[in-house]
Design a protein around this motif. Structure first.
Motif, short mmCIF file in Angstrom:
data_model
loop_
_atom_site.label_atom_id
_atom_site.label_comp_id
_atom_site.label_asym_id
_atom_site.label_seq_id
_atom_site.Cartn_x
_atom_site.Cartn_y
_atom_site.Cartn_z
N THR A 7 9.05 6.23 -18.19
CA THR A 7 9.38 4.64 -18.80
C THR A 7 9.86 4.39 -17.44
O THR A 7 11.02 3.30 -17.41
N ASP A 68 -4.37 3.66 -13.25
CA ASP A 68 -3.71 2.67 -13.62
C ASP A 68 -2.83 2.43 -14.62
O ASP A 68 -1.34 2.19 -14.50
N GLU A 69 -1.68 3.97 -15.22
CA GLU A 69 -1.08 4.16 -16.21
C GLU A 69 0.09 3.91 -14.71
O GLU A 69 1.13 4.05 -15.09
N VAL A 71 0.07 3.71 -11.57
CA VAL A 71 0.62 2.69 -11.26
C VAL A 71 1.37 2.10 -12.04
O VAL A 71 2.60 1.53 -11.73
N LYS A 72 1.46 1.66 -12.92
CA LYS A 72 1.76 0.26 -13.70
C LYS A 72 3.59 1.29 -14.28
O LYS A 72 4.64 0.19 -14.34
N ALA A 73 3.73 2.57 -14.05
CA ALA A 73 4.74 2.87 -14.11
C ALA A 73 6.22 3.27 -13.13
O ALA A 73 6.96 3.54 -13.67
N GLU A 75 7.48 1.99 -9.60
CA GLU A 75 7.90 1.07 -8.58
C GLU A 75 7.28 1.44 -7.27
O GLU A 75 7.05 0.44 -6.15
N ALA A 98 -2.99 -3.46 -12.03
CA ALA A 98 -2.54 -2.65 -12.49
C ALA A 98 -1.74 -2.93 -11.21
O ALA A 98 -0.10 -2.17 -11.34
N TRP A 99 -1.57 -3.38 -10.00
CA TRP A 99 -0.82 -3.51 -9.04
C TRP A 99 0.78 -4.87 -10.11
O TRP A 99 0.32 -5.79 -10.03
N ARG A 100 1.68 -4.90 -8.46
CA ARG A 100 3.15 -5.54 -9.64
C ARG A 100 3.29 -6.70 -8.15
O ARG A 100 3.56 -5.47 -7.18
N GLN A 103 5.41 -4.00 -5.35
CA GLN A 103 5.51 -3.44 -5.49
C GLN A 103 5.51 -2.45 -4.89
O GLN A 103 4.84 -2.68 -3.79
#
Length: 302
Positions: A7, A68-69, A71-73, A75, A98-100, A103
């Motif tokens: 996290t 995907d996990e 990538v989501k975690a 920056e 998954a992308w933000r 990022q």
């Protein structure tokens, strides 16, 4: 999920959370280098036994999770998959959300610029193309070799300093390559490195066929001197040319072609490189038009 926290709750100020998608030889080493620079590598992906072992060795304590996990975690994502897989993997991650926005996404392919990422992942990410011009073993030995290595960087306007800073943090030297020049850049590296290996391998096989037990002892002084001279005199390197072509010895060239008649792969390569050498020698003034014409006639069709 059990395992290390991904996290970023305890990360240091000013540091990036980094995930590596595709922990091959390049990805694991670059992630380890960024970790040494103080960034937090929070996740990595690995399916094969080799990838898992590499993560455990190079990135101890880092969580191994699905792409995907990971990538989501993060920056910053190191998308260090094979060249032809960059677009499909990026598109697949976009499909699952998954992308933000904002990022940082880094790929390390030599031939691609940033378009391969924006077309596949969308325009909300910040795409960076960072290619280290070196070979990798996927071990800690590579970390020292990153020092002063040249990295080709391509980035959107305004984002180039970020790519350059990441390279400097890894100990490398950034060199800016325009998007449209990436294929030529990569072709140059392949031609100047991989094809040299091919030529030396073929030459070694020729010597082995006539009974020389250690071809490297014969070739090493010549090969090292030739490469060193060519690099010293680049990009022209005409002064470094030696051999029958620059001497205009068409008869010697003809004897080589005859000797290689039963080795079609080596013959094809010899003929092509001899023609290229003749072109270089003519442009550099080492041979004249008449000698050049004689050599080309001797070499015949490639």
């Amino acid at each position: 999920m059990n395992g290390p926290d991904i996290t970023g709750a305890s990360r240091r100020p000013g540091r990036l959370r980094i995930a590596v998608v595709g922990a091959g030889r390049v990805g694991a080493v670059l992630a380890a280098a960024l970790r040494q620079a103080g960034h937090d590598v929070v996740a990595a992906t690995g399916v094969s036994d080799a990838s898992v072992s590499r993560i455990e060795a190079m990135l101890p304590g880092v969580a191994i999770v699905p792409p995907d996990e990971a990538v989501k975690a993060a920056e910053l994502v190191l998308l260090t998959v094979p060249d032809d897989a960059i677009a499909p993997v990026a598109a697949g991650l976009a499909k699952v959300g998954a992308w933000r926005p904002g990022q940082l996404v880094v790929h390390t392919a030599g031939r691609h610029g940033i378009a391969v990422l924006t077309e596949a992942a969308g325009h909300s990410i910040v795409p960076l193309a960072i290619h280290p011009a070196m070979t990798f073993s996927g071990t800690s030995l590579d970390l020292a070799r990153l020092t002063d290595a040249v990295f080709a960087v391509t980035a959107p306007p305004g984002m180039l300093p970020i790519a350059q800073a990441l390279v400097v943090e890894m100990g490398g030297e950034p060199v800016v390559i325009e998007e449209w020049d990436r294929p030529v850049y990569h072709a140059a590296l392949v031609h100047g490195a991989n094809h040299v290996v091919t030529a030396v391998t073929q030459a070694s096989a020729m010597l082995a066929r006539i009974g020389i037990e250690d071809p490297s002892r014969v070739l090493a002084p010549l090969t090292h001197a030739s490469v060193d001279g060519a690099l010293r005199d680049a990009p022209g390197a005409v002064a470094s040319l030696t051999g029958p072509v620059v001497r205009g010895d068409a008869g010697t060239v003809a004897s080589h072609l005859e000797a290689l008649a039963d080795q079609p792969e080596a013959l094809f390569a010899y003929r092509a490189m001899a023609r290229a050498t003749a072109d270089l020698a003519l442009r550099g003034g080492r041979i004249g038009p008449a000698v050049y014409a004689d050599l080309i006639a001797t070499l015949g069709e490639p």
